[in-house]
Design an enzyme around this catalytic site. Structure first.
Site, PDB file in Angstrom:
ATOM      1  N   HIS A  23      59.762  42.101   2.052  1.00  0.00           N
ATOM      2  CA  HIS A  23      59.541  42.694   0.733  1.00  0.00           C
ATOM      3  C   HIS A  23      59.199  44.183   0.802  1.00  0.00           C
ATOM      4  O   HIS A  23      59.004  44.807  -0.237  1.00  0.00           O
ATOM      5  CB  HIS A  23      58.439  41.933   0.003  1.00  0.00           C
ATOM      6  CG  HIS A  23      58.892  40.614  -0.514  1.00  0.00           C
ATOM      7  ND1 HIS A  23      58.993  39.505   0.293  1.00  0.00           N
ATOM      8  CD2 HIS A  23      59.300  40.236  -1.752  1.00  0.00           C
ATOM      9  CE1 HIS A  23      59.438  38.495  -0.431  1.00  0.00           C
ATOM     10  NE2 HIS A  23      59.632  38.907  -1.675  1.00  0.00           N
ATOM     11  N   TRP A  78      67.519  34.337  -2.008  1.00  0.00           N
ATOM     12  CA  TRP A  78      66.919  33.021  -1.819  1.00  0.00           C
ATOM     13  C   TRP A  78      67.365  32.409  -0.490  1.00  0.00           C
ATOM     14  O   TRP A  78      66.549  31.876   0.251  1.00  0.00           O
ATOM     15  CB  TRP A  78      67.305  32.085  -2.951  1.00  0.00           C
ATOM     16  CG  TRP A  78      66.670  32.370  -4.274  1.00  0.00           C
ATOM     17  CD1 TRP A  78      65.611  33.196  -4.546  1.00  0.00           C
ATOM     18  CD2 TRP A  78      67.062  31.822  -5.519  1.00  0.00           C
ATOM     19  NE1 TRP A  78      65.328  33.183  -5.884  1.00  0.00           N
ATOM     20  CE2 TRP A  78      66.199  32.352  -6.508  1.00  0.00           C
ATOM     21  CE3 TRP A  78      68.061  30.937  -5.920  1.00  0.00           C
ATOM     22  CZ2 TRP A  78      66.300  32.007  -7.850  1.00  0.00           C
ATOM     23  CZ3 TRP A  78      68.169  30.591  -7.248  1.00  0.00           C
ATOM     24  CH2 TRP A  78      67.293  31.124  -8.214  1.00  0.00           C
TER      25      TRP A  78
END
Length: 105
Positions: A23, A78
C-alpha cells in the site's frame, strides 16, 4: 455530501509488513479508479495484536463504491493480495461493514 464508510478486514499472520508495503505506494491506476468512483479521504489502519484492518473512506454514493469491485484494476489488485489476507471466492477481501454510532464534526 459525502457518505462515511467504515469496514473491517484482516491480514494473515506474518503478512502485516507485506500488506503495508503493497500500500506504500498503492498502484496509481487503483488510486485513479477510487477517485473516479467518488472515493476520498481513504485510510486503512492496522491493529498489530489482532491483525485486524480498519478501513475508512468518504464516498459520493453507495452505487459508485460497489461498482469499484467490477473494475479490472480492482479485481487484479484483489488477486494480487489473496495470499496475504482472507479472501472470498471472487478474490475480494473478507470484509464486514461497520455501523456508525457517533460522529463529531
Amino acid at each position: 455530501m459525502k457518505i462515511r464508510q467504515a469496514f473491517v478486514m484482516s491480514v494473515n499472520p506474518g503478512a502485516e509488513q507485506e500488506y503495508e508495503e503493497r500500500h506504500n505506494p498503492t498502484w496509481p491506476e487503483l488510486e485513479k479508479v477510487l477517485k473516479d468512483h467518488g472515493v476520498s479521504n481513504y485510510s486503512i489502519f492496522l491493529h498489530p495484536e489482532t491483525r485486524q484492518l480498519f478501513g475508512y473512506a468518504e464516498i459520493e454514493s453507495e452505487e459508485q463504491w460497489v461498482s469499484i469491485g467490477a473494475t479490472e484494476i480492482c479485481r487484479e489488485w484483489w488477486k494480487q493480495n489473496v495470499e496475504i489476507m482472507p479472501s472470498n471466492p471472487d478474490h475480494s477481501p473478507v470484509s464486514s461493514p461497520l455501523r456508525e454510532v457517533f460522529h463529531l464534526e
